[in-house]
Design an enzyme around this catalytic site. Structure first.
Site, PDB file in Angstrom:
ATOM      1  NE  ARG A   1     -21.627  17.507  -5.479  1.00  0.00           N
ATOM      2  CZ  ARG A   1     -20.979  16.874  -4.491  1.00  0.00           C
ATOM      3  NH1 ARG A   1     -19.855  16.234  -4.737  1.00  0.00           N
ATOM      4  NH2 ARG A   1     -21.447  16.879  -3.257  1.00  0.00           N
TER       5      ARG A   1
ATOM      6  NE  ARG B   1     -16.179  22.740   1.268  1.00  0.00           N
ATOM      7  CZ  ARG B   1     -16.350  21.861   0.293  1.00  0.00           C
ATOM      8  NH1 ARG B   1     -17.489  21.812  -0.352  1.00  0.00           N
ATOM      9  NH2 ARG B   1     -15.381  21.057  -0.055  1.00  0.00           N
TER      10      ARG B   1
HETATM   11  P1  ADP Z   1     -26.499  17.860  -2.839  1.00  0.00           P
HETATM   12  O1  ADP Z   1     -27.701  17.226  -3.400  1.00  0.00           O
HETATM   13  O2  ADP Z   1     -25.750  16.938  -1.902  1.00  0.00           O
HETATM   14  O3  ADP Z   1     -26.773  19.238  -2.274  1.00  0.00           O
HETATM   15  P2  ADP Z   1     -25.204  19.129  -5.151  1.00  0.00           P
HETATM   16  O4  ADP Z   1     -25.506  20.520  -4.720  1.00  0.00           O
HETATM   17  O5  ADP Z   1     -23.841  18.840  -5.654  1.00  0.00           O
HETATM   18  O6  ADP Z   1     -25.429  18.048  -4.011  1.00  0.00           O
HETATM   19  O7  ADP Z   1     -26.262  18.746  -6.277  1.00  0.00           O
HETATM   20  C1  ADP Z   1     -26.285  17.476  -6.856  1.00  0.00           C
HETATM   21  C2  ADP Z   1     -26.778  17.571  -8.261  1.00  0.00           C
HETATM   22  O8  ADP Z   1     -28.131  18.070  -8.270  1.00  0.00           O
HETATM   23  C3  ADP Z   1     -26.022  18.530  -9.167  1.00  0.00           C
HETATM   24  O9  ADP Z   1     -24.823  17.978  -9.677  1.00  0.00           O
HETATM   25  C4  ADP Z   1     -27.041  18.763 -10.276  1.00  0.00           C
HETATM   26  O10 ADP Z   1     -27.097  17.660 -11.136  1.00  0.00           O
HETATM   27  C5  ADP Z   1     -28.346  18.819  -9.455  1.00  0.00           C
HETATM   28  N1  ADP Z   1     -28.638  20.212  -9.135  1.00  0.00           N
HETATM   29  C6  ADP Z   1     -28.123  20.952  -8.139  1.00  0.00           C
HETATM   30  N2  ADP Z   1     -28.568  22.217  -8.175  1.00  0.00           N
HETATM   31  C7  ADP Z   1     -29.388  22.292  -9.260  1.00  0.00           C
HETATM   32  C8  ADP Z   1     -30.146  23.347  -9.873  1.00  0.00           C
HETATM   33  N3  ADP Z   1     -30.150  24.581  -9.363  1.00  0.00           N
HETATM   34  N4  ADP Z   1     -30.849  23.057 -10.981  1.00  0.00           N
HETATM   35  C9  ADP Z   1     -30.860  21.799 -11.486  1.00  0.00           C
HETATM   36  N5  ADP Z   1     -30.156  20.779 -10.977  1.00  0.00           N
HETATM   37  C10 ADP Z   1     -29.422  21.008  -9.882  1.00  0.00           C
END
Ligand code: ADP
Length: 333
Positions: free
Chosen positions: A84, A184
Site C-alpha cells: 500500500r 468488512r
Molecule cells: P485495493 O486495491 O485492494 O482496494 P487499497 O485500497 O489499499 O487496495 O489501495 C491500494 C493502493 O492503491 C493504495 O495504497 C494507493 O497506493 C493506491 N490508491 C488507493 N486509493 C487511491 C486514490 N484515491 N488515489 C490514488 N491512489 C490510490
C-alpha cells in the site's frame, strides 16, 4: 464457459509492465503469468514492477521472460509482492510514476488489484495520459462491473473446508459455532460460504439480523432435534463481531464457540476456477492494452470478458443478491 475478446496477433504498443497492488489474492500469480506470456507472444517487452506503486516509485522494475513466470500458476500470494503506497494519493507522485515508466520505454501498465489500486491507475492515466488497465484481484468479490474477481473462489473454498472440519467437532460436542469469515463491508464471501457450507444462519453486513432472530433460529433448530449449529458471520467494519455475538448468546443461555478464519482465506493454492479466471483476464487485459484500449478494467459479465471503463467501476457499489439471502434462510430452516 467464459468467452474472451478476440485475441489480436499484432500490437500497437511495444512494451508493457505489470504490478500487483493492495490486498493479495490467490490467483494473482496466474494472472501475472498470463500477462507476461501473452505479452511476449505479441512481441512486446514485458516488465514486472515489484511492491506495487511503492516499488514503481523506487524503480523496482525488471524485465520478465517466459521462464521467470514458470511454476507459479499453482502458488498463492504474488511473486511481484504487493504494497500500500500512501504517496500515490498525491498528484505530483503519480506524475513522477508515469515519468519513471516512460523513461524505461514502457507504454502501458497492467494493475492487478482492487478498487483502490484502480483509482490510482485511473488518476495516473487521466492526469498524465499514461495507459493503464485493471485486472480485478481480491478475495472479497466487491468490485463493481464484474461478477467475479480473482481469489474469491479460493477464499470461499478455504472457508468451506474449515466449516466442514468445524462441523465434525460441533456435532460431536453438540456445540454452536460462530465462524467469522472476511468481508468488512460486503457479505459476498459470507453468503457463498454460508450457503455452500450449509450454515444455520448467515450474518452479512448488508443485512444485519437482530440477536433475537439469531437466537430464534438456534432455538428452532434445537426444537427440531438439532444439537449443533454453524453460524457464519462476515467480519464487518468493527473487529470482534463474532466474539461480541458469542457473549450476547451466552447472556441468553446459549454457549457458542468462536472460530475466526482470518488470513487463512487469503492464502493457499488457487482453485482451478481462479487459475482459469486469472489466465483469461490477464491475457484479455494485454489484448485490450495492445489493441489501444485503456483506462478501464477487464471484468466478467454474463460469462463474457468485458472492458469496463474505470469510471464505472471505482467507488461504485456492488450489491449482494437479495434472493440469495432469502434462499440461505430457507435452506437453513
Ligand atoms: P485495493 O486495491 O485492494 O482496494 P487499497 O485500497 O489499499 O487496495 O489501495 C491500494 C493502493 O492503491 C493504495 O495504497 C494507493 O497506493 C493506491 N490508491 C488507493 N486509493 C487511491 C486514490 N484515491 N488515489 C490514488 N491512489 C490510490
Amino acid at each position: 464457459m467464459l468467452t474472451m475478446p478476440s485475441l489480436p496477433t499484432r500490437t500497437k504498443i511495444k512494451s508493457l509492465a505489470v504490478l500487483t497492488s493492495g490486498g493479495d489474492a490467490p490467483g494473482m500469480n496466474a494472472a501475472i503469468r498470463a500477462v507476461v506470456r501473452y505479452g511476449l507472444s505479441l512481441g512486446c517487452e514485458v516488465y514486472g514492477v515489484y511492491k506495487g506503486y511503492s516499488g514503481l516509485l523506487e524503480g523496482q522494475i525488471v524485465p520478465l521472460s517466459a521462464s521467470s513466470v514458470a511454476n507459479i500458476i499453482q502458488r498463492g500470494g504474488t511473486i511481484l509482492k504487493t504494497d500500500r503506497c500512501e504517496a500515490f494519493y498525491k498528484r505530483s507522485v503519480r506524475r513522477e510514476a508515469a515519468h519513471i515508466l516512460r523513461r524505461k520505454g514502457i507504454d502501458g501498465l497492467v494493475v492487478i488489484g482492487g478498487d483502490g489500486s484502480f483509482t490510482g491507475a485511473h488518476l495516473m492515466e487521466r492526469e498524465n495520459g499514461f495507459p493503464t488497465i485493471g485486472v480485478p484481484g481480491t478475495i472479497d468479490n466487491d468490485i463493481a462491473g464484474t461478477e467475479d474477481t480473482i481469489g474469491f473462489d479460493t477464499a470461499v473454498n478455504t472457508a468451506i473446508d474449515a466449516i466442514d472440519r468445524i462441523r465434525d467437532t460441533a456435532s460431536s460436542h453438540d456445540r454452536i459455532f460462530l465462524v467469522e469469515v472476511m468481508g468488512r463491508s460486503t457479505g459476498f464471501i459470507g453468503l457463498d460460504v454460508g450457503i455452500g457450507g450449509g450454515a444455520e444462519t448467515i450474518l452479512v453486513p448488508e443485512r444485519k439480523l437482530p440477536l433475537e432472530e439469531v437466537c430464534d433460529t438456534v432455538e428452532r433448530g434445537i426444537k427440531r432435534g438439532k444439537t449443533s449449529s454453524i453460524i457464519v458471520v462476515s467480519e464487518g467494519e468493527k473487529p470482534g463481531l463474532s466474539t461480541r455475538l458469542a457473549a450476547d448468546l451466552a447472556k441468553r443461555g446459549y454457549s457458542a464457540k468462536v472460530c475466526i478464519l482470518g488470513h487463512t482465506q487469503r492464502g493457499g493454492s488457487p482453485t482451478a476456477h481462479d487459475r482459469f479466471l486469472a489466465s483469461v483476464l490477464g491475457a484479455s487485459a494485454v489484448a485490450y492494452l495492445c489493441g489501444g484500449r485503456s483506462n478501464a478494467m477487464v471484468g466478467v459479465q454474463n460469462d463474457k470478458v468485458t472492458l469496463v471503463p474505470f469510471k464505472n467501476v471505482i467507488g461504485k457499489e456492488k450489491k449482494i443478491r437479495d434472493e440469495l439471502i432469502t434462499l440461505a434462510q430457507i435452506l437453513a430452516s
